[in-house]
Design a protein around this motif. Structure first.
Motif, PDB file in Angstrom:
ATOM      1  N   ASP A 141       0.841  -1.201   0.000  1.00 33.75           N
ATOM      2  CA  ASP A 141       0.000   0.000   0.000  1.00 33.75           C
ATOM      3  C   ASP A 141       0.879   1.256   0.000  1.00 33.75           C
ATOM      4  O   ASP A 141       0.563   2.252  -0.642  1.00 33.75           O
ATOM      5  N   LYS A 142       2.002   1.164   0.746  1.00 34.55           N
ATOM      6  CA  LYS A 142       2.921   2.325   0.784  1.00 34.55           C
ATOM      7  C   LYS A 142       3.728   2.417  -0.509  1.00 34.55           C
ATOM      8  O   LYS A 142       4.032   3.496  -0.990  1.00 34.55           O
ATOM      9  N   ALA A 144       2.795   1.494  -3.445  1.00 40.92           N
ATOM     10  CA  ALA A 144       1.962   1.753  -4.632  1.00 40.92           C
ATOM     11  C   ALA A 144       2.028   3.222  -5.056  1.00 40.92           C
ATOM     12  O   ALA A 144       2.318   4.108  -4.246  1.00 40.92           O
ATOM     13  N   HIS A 146       0.056   6.375  -6.047  1.00 42.92           N
ATOM     14  CA  HIS A 146      -1.310   6.887  -5.883  1.00 42.92           C
ATOM     15  C   HIS A 146      -1.607   7.835  -7.047  1.00 42.92           C
ATOM     16  O   HIS A 146      -0.864   8.772  -7.281  1.00 42.92           O
ATOM     17  N   LEU A 147      -2.678   7.560  -7.761  1.00 40.73           N
ATOM     18  CA  LEU A 147      -2.983   8.389  -8.937  1.00 40.73           C
ATOM     19  C   LEU A 147      -3.589   9.716  -8.482  1.00 40.73           C
ATOM     20  O   LEU A 147      -4.602   9.721  -7.770  1.00 40.73           O
ATOM     21  N   SER A 148      -2.939  10.831  -8.895  1.00 46.37           N
ATOM     22  CA  SER A 148      -3.497  12.126  -8.490  1.00 46.37           C
ATOM     23  C   SER A 148      -4.758  12.407  -9.310  1.00 46.37           C
ATOM     24  O   SER A 148      -5.764  12.882  -8.795  1.00 46.37           O
ATOM     25  N   LYS A 150      -7.413  10.359 -11.102  1.00 52.42           N
ATOM     26  CA  LYS A 150      -7.831   8.967 -11.298  1.00 52.42           C
ATOM     27  C   LYS A 150      -8.158   8.678 -12.759  1.00 52.42           C
ATOM     28  O   LYS A 150      -7.930   7.589 -13.261  1.00 52.42           O
ATOM     29  N   SER A 407      -9.679   2.033  -6.901  1.00 52.74           N
ATOM     30  CA  SER A 407      -8.802   2.222  -5.732  1.00 52.74           C
ATOM     31  C   SER A 407      -7.868   3.416  -5.919  1.00 52.74           C
ATOM     32  O   SER A 407      -7.374   3.970  -4.948  1.00 52.74           O
ATOM     33  N   GLY A 408      -7.629   3.795  -7.162  1.00 51.93           N
ATOM     34  CA  GLY A 408      -6.737   4.933  -7.415  1.00 51.93           C
ATOM     35  C   GLY A 408      -5.275   4.607  -7.111  1.00 51.93           C
ATOM     36  O   GLY A 408      -4.457   5.498  -6.962  1.00 51.93           O
ATOM     37  N   LYS A 409      -4.972   3.298  -6.981  1.00 49.09           N
ATOM     38  CA  LYS A 409      -3.590   2.926  -6.661  1.00 49.09           C
ATOM     39  C   LYS A 409      -3.103   1.873  -7.643  1.00 49.09           C
ATOM     40  O   LYS A 409      -3.828   0.916  -7.940  1.00 49.09           O
TER      41      LYS A 409
END
Ligand SMILES: Nc1ncnc2c1ncn2[C@@H]1O[C@H](COP(=O)(O)OP(=O)(O)OP(=O)(O)O)[C@@H](O)[C@H]1O
Ligand SMILES: [Mg+2]
Length: 563
Positions: A141-142, A144, A146-148, A150, A407-409
């Motif tokens: 999770d860390k 990944a 993260h899409l600013s 989406k 999830s945006g990730k």
């Protein structure tokens, strides 16, 4: 009191039943899984090999995707069945990751088999395995990205391309574009949350030409001919009547094998007049309701077809009920049972209904529907086999893009994420002062084995590649992985090899839970399979057991002495 009888297992189970305990169980379970893994491992990744499976009905399937392979081969061993179920569950949840799940389970059990041989209790290994999975999820999770934004079309296309990596470059790019376009059309925004219902994307297949010719239709398209050649081929601002059943003119007299004696010629014309009246009624009803397109589940009376074409009404018949429902959903129509029940409110709407030929075959396109979310992906392929393969990949890519959006990730592919997670686990393992430390290291090794398999399938030396990758990651080059296209070790972010985090998470969750479950089994009891006469006698005995007969009688309302 100690029994003087020998404790014999066959006292409670039929003769010939089998019982395995402890070491034998682990050995048998792990070996059966290894056999299955042997089939799957060469199919992992973009350069994965195809398997030809001839099923029990003699149908030939050529597939390199895990779900199809596992669906078509009949597995009997209980441990192997658990593995198949786990891989299928991942596919059902995220639409991808079947082979990785199966291989990870196999790798984990292989690692743990060695530790069991060193007398480490399987329960300790199962606990360690689950802890390692939990930590891996936290770490991923860390790790990944993260899409600013989406809905960044470029990134979404790269995700689709990674999932379609088993296709040649041109086709991959074309299909990825269509997939992202389709998803962006059906997306619904509910405040900050995105909702994507993939049932709005209808997939149609048509053989002929290559998959580059595939197209996205803003609406609905299906293979059907106009009901009459004189009908218009194109209707703008269509008002669509959707009818379940058939549209027939009631016959004034039925043509049966019995003859009807009509004594006067006037009576014949009376019959015809009556039929014409029925015909006129239906025609008028369609006209009054305001429909200019009629779509019917079954047949339409041939006499009515001519009249409809005279009124510039386009009609289609023999449309399967599933398509009828899809048309209704897309156009906002209400399906009516019989034209006589139709009202203007039941009509659906579309900007254009058009009959077009594709490869000399007639298709009906309903475009610009009232419900703008309905889209059709019309897939093309040289033959049935290729089309099925493309369809399976497209379904996976639709899921991958959906999962990334929700999830945006995302994480990087090509084994880079697995190497990072494995490195992290090894460091963390040293802080665990119990035997679970070994299970955690085993987990890290199992992840490494996934990467070396990917390297092997890409034509690289598995061990050397793994060593190089580990060294580079240890130096902080966390984006480095295997590029299966160029067959080199490269930066995965630069090469845009992205996958949704959700898929990787699901693979780790499902594989660890299944491996732990298999480790905790220390006894297998197999009842002997009854065959022939014995089998039928047992069935009869079961079917006539008093409790069962009583139950059936109660269900069917039969009174017996016991009610
Ligand atoms: N261009 C690429 N280069 C290297 N690795 C890639 C590339 N594209 C995808 N991969 C890797 O391939 C693996 C996925 O392969 P594959 O799709 O065959 O297996 P799966 O997803 O586990 O199973 P299935 O798709 O059959 O359900 C992932 O680890 C992914 O990172
Ligand atoms: Mg895949």
């Amino acid at each position: 009191m100690e029994s003087f009888l020998k404790k014999d297992f066959n006292m409670i189970l039929p003769r010939g039943s089998m019982r395995l305990i402890d070491r034998n169980v682990y050995a048998e379970n792990i070996t059966s899984i290894e056999v299955l893994i042997e089939i799957l491992r060469t199919s992992l990744g973009p350069n994965g090999m195809d398997k030809m499976i001839i099923d029990k009905d003699g149908i030939i399937w050529v597939a390199s995707d895990g779900f199809t392979i596992l669906e078509k081969i009949e597995v009997e061993h209980p441990a192997a069945i658990l593995l198949v179920q786990a891989a299928r569950a991942v596919y059902k949840e995220v639409g991808d990751g079947t082979i990785s799940t199966a291989l990870l389970i196999g790798n984990l059990l292989r690692e743990y088999e060695e530790l069991i041989k060193k007398k480490i209790h399987p329960n300790i290994l199962a606990d360690g395995c689950l802890k390692a999975a939990e930590k891996s999820l936290e770490f991923m999770d860390k790790f990944a990205i993260h899409l600013s934004n989406k809905k960044d079309e470029k990134i979404l296309k790269h995700i689709a391309e990674t999932t379609l990596s088993k296709l040649p470059s041109k086709e991959r790019k074309r299909l990825a574009r269509l997939i992202v376009e389709a998803i962006l059309r059906i997306i619904e925004e509910d405040g900050d949350r995105l909702q994507i219902d993939l049932s709005y994307v209808d997939i149609r297949k048509k053989t002929g030409w290559s998959s580059i010719e595939s197209q996205l239709i803003n609406g609905f398209a299906f293979f059907r001919e106009l009901a009459h050649s004189a009908m218009p081929k194109r209707i703008k601002n269509a008002k669509i009547l959707v009818v379940k059943g058939e549209v027939l003119i009631k016959q004034a007299f039925k043509l049966t094998k019995h003859s009807v004696l009509i004594e006067h010629p006037i009576l014949i014309s009376e019959h015809y007049n009556q039929e014409n009246e029925f015909l006129y009624d239906i025609e008028k009803k369609i006209f009054d309701v305001g429909a200019n397109v009629v779509i019917v589940e079954k047949g339409i009376d041939p006499r009515l077809l001519y009249h409809l074409s005279q009124h510039e009404i386009l009609a289609i018949r023999r449309v399967v009920i599933e398509d009828l429902e899809k048309i209704a959903k897309a156009t906002g129509a209400k399906i009516v049972t019989g034209v006589e029940n139709a009202t203007p409110k039941d009509l659906g709407a579309a900007k254009l209904v058009e009959s077009k030929k594709i490869n000399n075959q007639p298709w009906l396109f309903i475009e610009g529907c009232r419900n703008p979310k309905c889209v059709t992906l019309l897939l093309r392929g040289k033959n049935e086999q290729e089309l099925n393969r493309i369809e399976r990949l497209v379904l996976k890519a639709l899921h991958a893009v959906k999962n990334a959006l929700i999830s945006g990730k995302i994480v990087i592919g090509g084994g880079a994420t697995e190497i990072e997670v494995a490195n992290f686990l090894r460091h963390w393992a040293y802080t665990i002062p119990t035997r679970e430390q070994l299970a955690i290291k085993g987990f890290a090794n199992a992840l490494d084995s996934l990467v070396s398999q990917l390297a092997e399938n890409s034509g690289l030396k598995p061990l050397d590649t793994l060593i190089k990758l580990k060294a580079l990651h240890a130096r902080g080059e966390k984006w480095i992985g295997i590029n299966a296209y160029s067959k080199k070790i490269e930066n995965m972010v630069k090469k845009k090899i992205f996958e949704p985090l959700l898929t990787k998470e699901q693979i780790i969750k499902s594989a660890s839970e299944t491996a732990a479950m298999i480790l905790r089994i220390n006894e297998v009891i197999k009842e002997r399979k009854l065959k022939g006469k014995e089998f039928h006698e047992k069935r009869r005995e079961e079917a006539t057991r008093p409790e069962r007969v009583k139950k059936i009688h109660r269900e069917y309302g039969v009174e017996g002495p016991y009610t």
